[in-house]
Design an enzyme around this catalytic site. Sequence first.
Site, PDB file in Angstrom:
ATOM      1  CB  SER A 158      -3.248   4.573  -3.728  1.00 24.65           C
ATOM      2  OG  SER A 158      -2.207   3.728  -3.308  1.00 24.65           O
TER       3      SER A 158
HETATM    4  N1  SAH Z   1       2.271   4.787  -3.872  1.00 29.97           N
HETATM    5  C1  SAH Z   1       1.894   4.150  -5.114  1.00 29.97           C
HETATM    6  C2  SAH Z   1       0.992   2.948  -4.867  1.00 29.97           C
HETATM    7  C3  SAH Z   1       1.576   1.746  -5.494  1.00 29.97           C
HETATM    8  S1  SAH Z   1       0.890   0.190  -5.026  1.00 29.97           S
HETATM    9  C4  SAH Z   1       1.299   5.152  -6.094  1.00 29.97           C
HETATM   10  O1  SAH Z   1       1.141   6.321  -5.732  1.00 29.97           O
HETATM   11  O2  SAH Z   1       1.030   4.785  -7.239  1.00 29.97           O
HETATM   12  C5  SAH Z   1       2.196  -0.430  -3.998  1.00 29.97           C
HETATM   13  C6  SAH Z   1       3.524  -0.637  -4.628  1.00 29.97           C
HETATM   14  O3  SAH Z   1       4.356  -1.225  -3.626  1.00 29.97           O
HETATM   15  C7  SAH Z   1       3.581  -1.591  -5.807  1.00 29.97           C
HETATM   16  O4  SAH Z   1       4.126  -0.926  -6.905  1.00 29.97           O
HETATM   17  C8  SAH Z   1       4.487  -2.723  -5.335  1.00 29.97           C
HETATM   18  O5  SAH Z   1       5.310  -3.246  -6.356  1.00 29.97           O
HETATM   19  C9  SAH Z   1       5.310  -2.036  -4.262  1.00 29.97           C
HETATM   20  N2  SAH Z   1       5.940  -2.903  -3.263  1.00 29.97           N
HETATM   21  C10 SAH Z   1       5.450  -4.026  -2.685  1.00 29.97           C
HETATM   22  N3  SAH Z   1       6.346  -4.516  -1.801  1.00 29.97           N
HETATM   23  C11 SAH Z   1       7.425  -3.679  -1.813  1.00 29.97           C
HETATM   24  C12 SAH Z   1       8.680  -3.646  -1.132  1.00 29.97           C
HETATM   25  N4  SAH Z   1       9.027  -4.564  -0.237  1.00 29.97           N
HETATM   26  N5  SAH Z   1       9.528  -2.630  -1.399  1.00 29.97           N
HETATM   27  C13 SAH Z   1       9.204  -1.674  -2.315  1.00 29.97           C
HETATM   28  N6  SAH Z   1       8.050  -1.666  -2.998  1.00 29.97           N
HETATM   29  C14 SAH Z   1       7.164  -2.645  -2.745  1.00 29.97           C
END
Ligand code: SAH
Length: 220
Positions: free
Chosen positions: A66
């Site tokens: 993010s």
């Molecule tokens: N908080 C993260 C942002 C990652 S983007 C950071 O600090 O880098 C969002 C993430 O959510 C992605 O890696 C994606 O694979 C994950 N995601 C999407 N659906 C999900 C689910 N149902 N359970 C767990 N992770 C999920």
Amino acid sequence: MQSVKSSIISEERNKLIDQLRLRGITDENVLAIMNSLPRERFVGGGFEKKAYEDSALPIGLQQTISQPYTVAFMTQMLQIQPGEKVLEIGTGSGYQAAVLAKLGAKVYTIERHFELYKQARQILAELSIQVFTRQGDGTIGWKDNAPYDAIIVTAGAPDVPNSLVAQLRIGGRMILPIGDEKTQMLTLVRRIDQEHYEGHNLGEFRFVPLVGKEGWQEKK
Ligand code: SAH
């Protein structure tokens, strides 16, 4: 003495923190933590040079770390107190989980992609940041450790997942983006009692989709 490289990094980091302040982040605790975390370690694939730009960056598997502003804003809105139990859905790079842990929270985080889960777990361990990680579908929560004081969903949901509300303590808060697959309204939810919760809109943001049982269906 600092090496040239690390002094360039700390200069870039300071600049980013100033930018976040200008954009309205006021929680000095959150800013200090973000000023101490090596975001370049969470960003791979040659994007390290952009680690201190205020933008989301690719981390593989079509997912992103993010934007720093989004991390700061969501964290500030949750008002985490030391010792609180926090669940994160969407570990991604692990950066948001690291910020929460540095605030003194006991952090549980779930990632759906095994590769990202593994990578995040390794980086967090290398930085000696304690976070409980798990691979799986976060839309149904992590029941064993419930109730949580706070839940943070870092992927865009079609609606509030009922399982997650059920795992919030009464009075607990959850922040999550709700909308279609392109843009979402960041929403702050507070669980009022057994059956009720209230939600406040905090403005439009863009996240990758939350894919799972109580999220979007996986595209075949
Ligand atoms: N908080 C993260 C942002 C990652 S983007 C950071 O600090 O880098 C969002 C993430 O959510 C992605 O890696 C994606 O694979 C994950 N995601 C999407 N659906 C999900 C689910 N149902 N359970 C767990 N992770 C999920």
